[in-house]
Design a protein around this motif. Structure first.
Motif, PDB file in Angstrom:
ATOM      1  N   MET A   1       0.544  -1.675  -0.177  1.00  0.00           N
ATOM      2  CA  MET A   1       0.161   0.079  -0.026  1.00  0.00           C
ATOM      3  C   MET A   1       1.150   1.084   0.243  1.00  0.00           C
ATOM      4  N   ASN A   2       1.704   0.786   0.849  1.00  0.00           N
ATOM      5  CA  ASN A   2       3.347   2.119   0.602  1.00  0.00           C
ATOM      6  C   ASN A   2       3.622   2.436  -0.419  1.00  0.00           C
ATOM      7  N   LYS A   3       4.335   1.571  -1.037  1.00  0.00           N
ATOM      8  CA  LYS A   3       5.292   1.705  -2.459  1.00  0.00           C
ATOM      9  C   LYS A   3       4.311   2.029  -3.791  1.00  0.00           C
ATOM     10  N   GLU A   4       2.753   1.821  -3.483  1.00  0.00           N
ATOM     11  CA  GLU A   4       2.031   2.341  -4.566  1.00  0.00           C
ATOM     12  C   GLU A   4       1.136   3.009  -4.390  1.00  0.00           C
ATOM     13  N   LYS A   5       1.808   3.259  -3.259  1.00  0.00           N
ATOM     14  CA  LYS A   5       0.712   4.909  -2.618  1.00  0.00           C
ATOM     15  C   LYS A   5      -1.035   4.609  -3.285  1.00  0.00           C
ATOM     16  N   LEU A   6      -1.384   3.566  -2.323  1.00  0.00           N
ATOM     17  CA  LEU A   6      -3.003   3.483  -3.293  1.00  0.00           C
ATOM     18  C   LEU A   6      -3.910   3.897  -2.257  1.00  0.00           C
ATOM     19  N   ALA A   7      -3.284   4.550  -0.910  1.00  0.00           N
ATOM     20  CA  ALA A   7      -4.707   5.560  -0.389  1.00  0.00           C
ATOM     21  C   ALA A   7      -3.804   6.327   0.288  1.00  0.00           C
ATOM     22  N   ASP A   8      -4.800   7.084   1.463  1.00  0.00           N
ATOM     23  CA  ASP A   8      -4.109   8.552   1.562  1.00  0.00           C
ATOM     24  C   ASP A   8      -4.529   7.754   3.328  1.00  0.00           C
ATOM     25  N   VAL A   9      -5.371   7.070   4.029  1.00  0.00           N
ATOM     26  CA  VAL A   9      -5.040   6.691   5.030  1.00  0.00           C
ATOM     27  C   VAL A   9      -5.486   4.758   5.140  1.00  0.00           C
ATOM     28  N   LEU A  10      -5.025   3.916   5.866  1.00  0.00           N
ATOM     29  CA  LEU A  10      -5.002   2.742   6.282  1.00  0.00           C
ATOM     30  C   LEU A  10      -5.616   2.541   7.915  1.00  0.00           C
ATOM     31  N   ILE A  11      -6.593   1.414   7.006  1.00  0.00           N
ATOM     32  CA  ILE A  11      -7.412   0.968   8.639  1.00  0.00           C
ATOM     33  C   ILE A  11      -7.173  -0.072   8.331  1.00  0.00           C
ATOM     34  N   ILE A  12      -6.019  -0.918   9.394  1.00  0.00           N
ATOM     35  CA  ILE A  12      -6.431  -2.085   9.999  1.00  0.00           C
ATOM     36  C   ILE A  12      -7.173  -2.563  11.458  1.00  0.00           C
ATOM     37  N   ALA A  13      -8.095  -3.234  10.205  1.00  0.00           N
ATOM     38  CA  ALA A  13      -9.442  -3.794  11.563  1.00  0.00           C
ATOM     39  C   ALA A  13      -9.363  -5.411  10.960  1.00  0.00           C
ATOM     40  N   ARG A  14     -10.080  -5.551  12.727  1.00  0.00           N
ATOM     41  CA  ARG A  14     -10.330  -7.510  12.794  1.00  0.00           C
ATOM     42  C   ARG A  14     -11.658  -6.788  14.109  1.00  0.00           C
ATOM     43  N   GLY A  15     -12.534  -8.442  14.120  1.00  0.00           N
ATOM     44  CA  GLY A  15     -13.442  -8.225  15.044  1.00  0.00           C
ATOM     45  C   GLY A  15     -12.491  -8.808  16.058  1.00  0.00           C
ATOM     46  N   GLY A  16     -13.515  -8.747  17.234  1.00  0.00           N
ATOM     47  CA  GLY A  16     -12.776  -9.191  18.611  1.00  0.00           C
ATOM     48  C   GLY A  16     -12.992 -10.862  18.486  1.00  0.00           C
ATOM     49  N   GLY A  17     -12.336 -11.085  19.810  1.00  0.00           N
ATOM     50  CA  GLY A  17     -11.658 -12.507  19.970  1.00  0.00           C
ATOM     51  C   GLY A  17     -10.646 -12.814  20.813  1.00  0.00           C
ATOM     52  N   SER A  18     -10.680 -13.917  20.995  1.00  0.00           N
ATOM     53  CA  SER A  18      -9.454 -14.240  22.600  1.00  0.00           C
ATOM     54  C   SER A  18      -7.731 -13.374  22.085  1.00  0.00           C
ATOM     55  N   LEU A  19      -6.671 -13.609  23.059  1.00  0.00           N
ATOM     56  CA  LEU A  19      -5.910 -12.682  22.747  1.00  0.00           C
ATOM     57  C   LEU A  19      -5.281 -13.654  22.084  1.00  0.00           C
ATOM     58  N   GLU A  20      -5.285 -14.578  21.621  1.00  0.00           N
ATOM     59  CA  GLU A  20      -5.078 -16.082  20.611  1.00  0.00           C
ATOM     60  C   GLU A  20      -5.355 -14.736  19.367  1.00  0.00           C
ATOM     61  N   ASP A  21      -6.679 -15.353  19.216  1.00  0.00           N
ATOM     62  CA  ASP A  21      -7.475 -14.802  18.026  1.00  0.00           C
ATOM     63  C   ASP A  21      -6.109 -13.478  17.757  1.00  0.00           C
ATOM     64  N   LEU A  22      -6.476 -12.733  18.417  1.00  0.00           N
ATOM     65  CA  LEU A  22      -6.226 -11.533  18.481  1.00  0.00           C
ATOM     66  C   LEU A  22      -4.488 -11.324  17.941  1.00  0.00           C
ATOM     67  N   TRP A  23      -2.933 -12.354  18.281  1.00  0.00           N
ATOM     68  CA  TRP A  23      -2.230 -12.289  18.323  1.00  0.00           C
ATOM     69  C   TRP A  23      -1.037 -11.853  17.077  1.00  0.00           C
ATOM     70  N   THR A  24      -1.710 -12.060  16.147  1.00  0.00           N
ATOM     71  CA  THR A  24      -1.381 -11.493  14.419  1.00  0.00           C
ATOM     72  C   THR A  24      -0.965 -10.248  14.872  1.00  0.00           C
ATOM     73  N   PHE A  25      -1.876  -9.683  15.555  1.00  0.00           N
ATOM     74  CA  PHE A  25      -2.097  -7.733  15.608  1.00  0.00           C
ATOM     75  C   PHE A  25      -0.998  -7.427  16.820  1.00  0.00           C
ATOM     76  N   ASN A  26      -0.322  -8.701  17.607  1.00  0.00           N
ATOM     77  CA  ASN A  26       0.671  -8.462  18.838  1.00  0.00           C
ATOM     78  C   ASN A  26       2.211  -8.799  17.774  1.00  0.00           C
ATOM     79  N   GLU A  27       2.143  -8.489  16.929  1.00  0.00           N
ATOM     80  CA  GLU A  27       3.633  -9.712  16.267  1.00  0.00           C
ATOM     81  C   GLU A  27       4.441  -8.072  15.639  1.00  0.00           C
ATOM     82  N   GLU A  28       5.530  -8.506  16.184  1.00  0.00           N
ATOM     83  CA  GLU A  28       6.334  -7.765  15.925  1.00  0.00           C
ATOM     84  C   GLU A  28       6.788  -7.137  14.522  1.00  0.00           C
TER      85      GLU A  28
END
Lengths: 76, 396
Positions: free
Chosen positions: B190-217
């Motif tokens: 998205m950055n390299k090709e300047k495909l948007a003016d703003v990005l939303i990274i979204a996911r619905g609710g879930g357990s800590l394990e479910d959301l773990w992707t968003f706790n990755e370095e």
């Protein structure tokens, strides 16, 4: 020139309005500020007007990004 | 032979007794995933515990629920301590839970805290690095799953606020193996090709394990390196992920992210109209003030009676001339009186006056007055002057 930034344009328009309302400008300055303000207002209108509803999905095909129309209803 | 049937109740009671006699079933530790969780208003919790192949009903009475250190949710992986027994009325066996713990929660929490601390020290959460969310983005890039409620909510909220919004969905998996790498890659593209003016990274609710992707370095670093501003909207309002800390703005929910990214177009149009009206009114007012000033100026005497000043000056001049005349006349009169005085004085001293009294003046031939007998001798010719004329005479 940088692509018209809506926020800056709107801010400039607001600034001009405040300046004009203060009444401290000379008549000549007032007229030229007014003209500038009307230009900015038109610019904002144009930015709003040129927007067009589009909802697309970006797909990776052969290492390239392809943009296709997206409808979340059909995915239901 | 006669049939001796037993009642259903009798059977279930029998089965229950069999269960209760079993030591192992009286105190058993089970692991599984919660589903169908219901927190009943009576205070008891009802749910199902399951794994890939099997499930069992579970109840935790309100005597035990206060000891829980978390609120159970669907999808959570837990360990349950309890007994297995039969509920005779329904003919089902179920777990009567006495205690429950989130499985693996300890490890994940420690890992989360460790990474959070590390990235914080590196400055990834610095306020100074956070970019402003554009006021009116032309195009919004959404990184989330292309199925499910999240993208639908975002599209609904966005189009409601601005019917002409441009949304680009970049579909990414939001949990499971490889999800974090795909999200990081998507941010990069998205950055390299300047495909948007703003990005939303979204996911619905879930357990800590479910959301773990968003706790990755890898996700955290991709967000940090993004030149496009990023709004993070992962899970529910109470869920905080590393992504939330790194991103430029955290939205409590995906819908809230859309509300932040997409301005209410009618509000903006009103604001624009208002500003336009403001400058029109201000100029109109300015012109009106200038006109009043002009009119006031034109009522000034110098415009209405331009000769007034001249006339006033004439009058002044006349007055001055008159004053001058008067003072000169007085002076002349004074001088005249003075002169008359002197003339009178002179008159009294005049020798002519003496002559009238019978005196005469004797002058010699040179015209000199003879004032002594010593200055005259015999045969000198003299002139005698009388009041009314002269006569020549000779001294004898």
């Amino acid at each position: 020139m940088k692509d018209a930034n809506f926020e800056e344009t709107m801010e400039n328009l607001e600034k001009i309005a405040t300046e004009l309302e203060s009444g401290e400008l000379s008549l000549e300055e007032s007229v030229s500020k007014f003209e500038e303000g009307m230009k900015l207002s038109k610019k904002c209108n144009d930015i709003i007007g040129e927007a067009e509803k589009k909802i697309t999905i970006l797909l990776q095909k052969n290492n390239k990004i392809v943009e296709e129309e997206f409808s979340c209803e059909e995915k239901q | 032979m006669t049939y001796q049937p037993i009642s259903v109740t009798e059977l279930n009671t029998y089965i229950k007794e069999k269960f209760n006699e079993d030591e192992y079933l009286n105190n058993v530790l089970i692991k599984g995933e919660i589903s169908n969780f219901k927190n009943h208003y009576t205070g008891h919790m009802y749910f199902t515990l399951k794994d890939e192949n099997s499930l069992i009903k579970c109840v935790m009475f309100k005597t035990y629920t206060p000891h829980l250190d978390f609120m159970p949710k669907d999808g959570m992986k837990v360990m349950v301590l309890g007994s297995v027994s039969v509920y005779e009325r329904d003919g089902v066996y179920q777990i009567y839970a006495k205690a429950m713990k989130q499985e693996g929660i300890g490890d994940l929490h420690a890992e989360y805290e460790k990474l959070k601390q590390k990235l914080e020290q590196e400055g990834l959460f610095e306020k100074s690095h956070k970019k402003d969310i554009p006021y009116m983005p032309k195009c919004i890039g959404v990184l989330t799953s292309n199925t499910g409620a999240v993208i639908r909510d975002i599209i609904n909220v966005s189009t409601r606020r601005n019917p002409n919004i441009y949304i680009k969905l970049f579909p990414v998996p939001v949990q499971g193996q490889g999800a974090s790498e795909k999200i990081a890659k998507a941010i990069e593209i998205m950055n390299k090709e300047k495909l948007a003016d703003v990005l939303i990274i979204a996911r619905g609710g879930g357990s800590l394990e479910d959301l773990w992707t968003f706790n990755e370095e890898i996700v955290a670093r991709a967000i940090y390196n993004s030149e496009l501003p990023i709004i993070s909207a992962v899970g529910h309002e109470t869920d905080f992920t590393i992504s939330d800390f790194v991103s430029d703005l955290r939205a409590p929910t995906p819908s809230a992210a859309a509300e932040i990214a997409v301005p209410e177009i009618s509000e903006i149009q009103n604001k624009l109209e208002n500003n336009k009206r403001r400058i029109q009114n201000a100029l109109r007012k300015k012109i009106e003030i200038m006109r009043l000033r002009y009119e006031k100026c034109m009522t000034n005497k110098s415009f209405t009676d331009p000769l007034e000043k001249v006339n006033k000056s004439y009058m002044l001049l006349d007055k001055e001339v008159k004053r001058l005349e008067t003072s000169i006349n007085i002076k002349i009169k004074e001088k005249k009186t003075y002169m008359v005085q002197w003339i009178t004085k002179l008159d009294t001293l005049s020798p002519l006056k003496t002559l009238t009294r019978g005196f005469s003046i004797v002058t010699n031939q040179d015209g000199k007055v003879i004032t002594s007998v010593n200055k005259i001798k015999k045969s000198d010719k003299v002139t005698l002057r009388f009041v009314d004329g002269e006569k020549k005479a000779e001294i004898i």
